[in-house]
Motif scaffolding. Structure first.
Motif, mmCIF file in Angstrom:
data_model
loop_
_atom_site.group_PDB
_atom_site.id
_atom_site.type_symbol
_atom_site.label_atom_id
_atom_site.label_comp_id
_atom_site.label_asym_id
_atom_site.label_seq_id
_atom_site.Cartn_x
_atom_site.Cartn_y
_atom_site.Cartn_z
ATOM 1 N N ILE A 42 29.563 2.961 -53.381
ATOM 2 C CA ILE A 42 28.182 2.484 -53.476
ATOM 3 C C ILE A 42 27.932 1.353 -52.476
ATOM 4 N N SER A 43 28.869 0.421 -52.409
ATOM 5 C CA SER A 43 28.703 -0.724 -51.503
ATOM 6 C C SER A 43 28.679 -0.287 -50.047
ATOM 7 N N ARG A 44 29.420 0.771 -49.732
ATOM 8 C CA ARG A 44 29.470 1.256 -48.349
ATOM 9 C C ARG A 44 28.142 1.871 -47.914
ATOM 10 N N HIS A 45 27.470 2.568 -48.847
ATOM 11 C CA HIS A 45 26.221 3.238 -48.510
ATOM 12 C C HIS A 45 24.983 2.417 -48.870
ATOM 13 N N PHE A 46 25.143 1.519 -49.854
ATOM 14 C CA PHE A 46 24.024 0.679 -50.275
ATOM 15 C C PHE A 46 24.490 -0.784 -50.306
ATOM 16 N N PRO A 47 24.690 -1.383 -49.153
ATOM 17 C CA PRO A 47 25.281 -2.734 -49.099
ATOM 18 C C PRO A 47 24.439 -3.824 -49.751
ATOM 19 N N LYS A 48 23.117 -3.637 -49.834
ATOM 20 C CA LYS A 48 22.244 -4.649 -50.413
ATOM 21 C C LYS A 48 21.986 -4.432 -51.902
ATOM 22 N N LEU A 49 22.604 -3.415 -52.467
ATOM 23 C CA LEU A 49 22.365 -3.075 -53.874
ATOM 24 C C LEU A 49 23.361 -3.796 -54.775
ATOM 25 N N GLY A 50 22.838 -4.510 -55.768
ATOM 26 C CA GLY A 50 23.718 -5.131 -56.752
ATOM 27 C C GLY A 50 24.234 -4.102 -57.738
ATOM 28 N N ILE A 51 25.464 -4.284 -58.202
ATOM 29 C CA ILE A 51 26.100 -3.286 -59.081
ATOM 30 C C ILE A 51 26.597 -3.963 -60.346
ATOM 31 N N GLU A 52 26.201 -3.422 -61.479
ATOM 32 C CA GLU A 52 26.694 -3.867 -62.777
ATOM 33 C C GLU A 52 27.336 -2.668 -63.465
ATOM 34 N N MET A 53 28.675 -2.713 -63.620
ATOM 35 C CA MET A 53 29.394 -1.606 -64.247
ATOM 36 C C MET A 53 29.536 -1.875 -65.742
ATOM 37 N N LEU A 54 29.222 -0.881 -66.539
ATOM 38 C CA LEU A 54 29.304 -0.989 -67.990
ATOM 39 C C LEU A 54 30.241 0.079 -68.540
ATOM 40 N N GLY A 55 30.814 -0.170 -69.708
ATOM 41 C CA GLY A 55 31.603 0.856 -70.393
ATOM 42 C C GLY A 55 32.961 1.116 -69.781
ATOM 43 N N PRO A 56 33.431 2.378 -69.799
ATOM 44 C CA PRO A 56 34.778 2.731 -69.332
ATOM 45 C C PRO A 56 34.989 2.366 -67.868
ATOM 46 N N THR A 57 36.224 2.063 -67.534
ATOM 47 C CA THR A 57 36.555 1.713 -66.151
ATOM 48 C C THR A 57 37.146 2.889 -65.373
ATOM 49 N N GLN A 58 37.356 4.016 -66.051
ATOM 50 C CA GLN A 58 37.820 5.230 -65.382
ATOM 51 C C GLN A 58 37.098 6.438 -65.964
ATOM 52 N N THR A 59 36.967 7.457 -65.144
ATOM 53 C CA THR A 59 36.453 8.750 -65.591
ATOM 54 C C THR A 59 37.535 9.795 -65.370
ATOM 55 N N ILE A 60 37.829 10.559 -66.409
ATOM 56 C CA ILE A 60 38.778 11.667 -66.284
ATOM 57 C C ILE A 60 37.991 12.909 -65.882
ATOM 58 N N VAL A 61 38.279 13.433 -64.710
ATOM 59 C CA VAL A 61 37.615 14.639 -64.223
ATOM 60 C C VAL A 61 38.579 15.806 -64.384
ATOM 61 N N GLU A 62 38.187 16.759 -65.178
ATOM 62 C CA GLU A 62 39.036 17.933 -65.417
ATOM 63 C C GLU A 62 38.513 19.108 -64.610
ATOM 64 N N VAL A 63 39.359 19.644 -63.757
ATOM 65 C CA VAL A 63 38.988 20.803 -62.936
ATOM 66 C C VAL A 63 39.240 22.057 -63.753
ATOM 67 N N VAL A 64 38.176 22.814 -64.000
ATOM 68 C CA VAL A 64 38.267 23.996 -64.864
ATOM 69 C C VAL A 64 38.430 25.239 -63.999
ATOM 70 N N TYR A 65 39.574 25.864 -64.091
ATOM 71 C CA TYR A 65 39.825 27.120 -63.388
ATOM 72 C C TYR A 65 39.469 28.284 -64.298
ATOM 73 N N LYS A 66 39.498 29.467 -63.772
ATOM 74 C CA LYS A 66 39.156 30.645 -64.572
ATOM 75 C C LYS A 66 40.137 30.793 -65.728
ATOM 76 N N LYS A 67 39.573 30.967 -66.905
ATOM 77 C CA LYS A 67 40.429 31.098 -68.086
ATOM 78 C C LYS A 67 41.037 32.493 -68.153
ATOM 79 N N LYS A 68 42.272 32.530 -68.604
ATOM 80 C CA LYS A 68 42.933 33.817 -68.789
ATOM 81 C C LYS A 68 42.360 34.527 -70.012
ATOM 82 N N LYS A 69 42.293 35.838 -69.924
ATOM 83 C CA LYS A 69 41.778 36.610 -71.056
ATOM 84 C C LYS A 69 42.771 36.549 -72.210
#
Length: 206
Positions: A66-93
């Motif tokens: 965010i700071s790299r693309h919006f250098p003048k924008l103030g940022i206030e982070m709330l809540g969790p400090t990490q996001t778990i991203v799960e990559v969903v592949y095709k499920k087996k039948k």
């Protein structure tokens, strides 16, 4: 600073393989309407095959982008400090024979467990004794107690697990759901600690 963005990361999100992960995919954003559209479409990460099925996006990574693309924008982070991203592949039948084999194992395993428990505590003798006390007669098969007890055992399990097939009896979570939730929380914490590169740097001292 001309504006402030309030950002709350989601705990867990699902994405497709090789999908670009935008800020609005992993976070709730409160900011001036003029900035919200370009900020929401800011690319934070792009999933690849080398990431396998779990990606950890840290709050520091989000702030840096965010700071790299919006250098003048103030940022206030709330809540969790990490996001778990799960990559969903095709499920087996699902395999129908495997399903029935698993079902049979669970059914007979549970039945044997209940029968062995009743045998260990002498439930049949207890029923016989209660019947004798209440009627004054001995009966080797006191069905007057055994039948209601068996029905009550099944009804009690339904009430305990709070489900009849897929239908929930009420909004209260069952003990099994609570245990599964606690297990998922512990699993997520483990994943965060072992997959997060920023945390690993601190642990390893590099």
């Amino acid at each position: 600073m001309e504006n402030t963005a309030y950002i709350r990361l989601h705990h867990r999100v699902l994405v497709q393989p090789n999908q670009k992960i935008y800020l609005h995919d992993i976070a709730q954003i409160i900011v001036d309407p003029e900035v919200k559209e370009p900020l929401s479409k800011l690319i934070i990460y792009e999933a690849s095959e080398s990431d396998r099925n779990i990606i950890i996006i840290d709050v520091i990574q989000v702030v840096q982008e965010i700071s790299r693309h919006f250098p003048k924008l103030g940022i206030e982070m709330l809540g969790p400090t990490q996001t778990i991203v799960e990559v969903v592949y095709k499920k087996k039948k699902y395999s129908l024979p495997l399903f029935f084999i698993t079902w049979l194992l669970l059914f007979f395993g549970a039945a044997l467990t209940i029968m062995n428990f009743h045998e260990d505590v002498g439930m049949e003798a207890v029923h016989q004794k209660i019947y004798e006390i209440m009627t004054g007669r001995k009966n080797e098969k006191p069905l007057l107690f055994q039948i209601p007890y068996s029905i009550g055992l099944g009804v009690g399990m339904i009430l305990f697990f709070n489900h009849v097939f897929k239908k929930r009896l009420n909004e209260e979570p069952s003990p099994l759901e609570v245990e599964m939730f606690n297990y998922q929380q512990d699993l997520d914490q483990y994943v965060i600690m072992h997959e997060n590169k920023e945390s690993m740097k601190k642990i390893d001292g590099h």
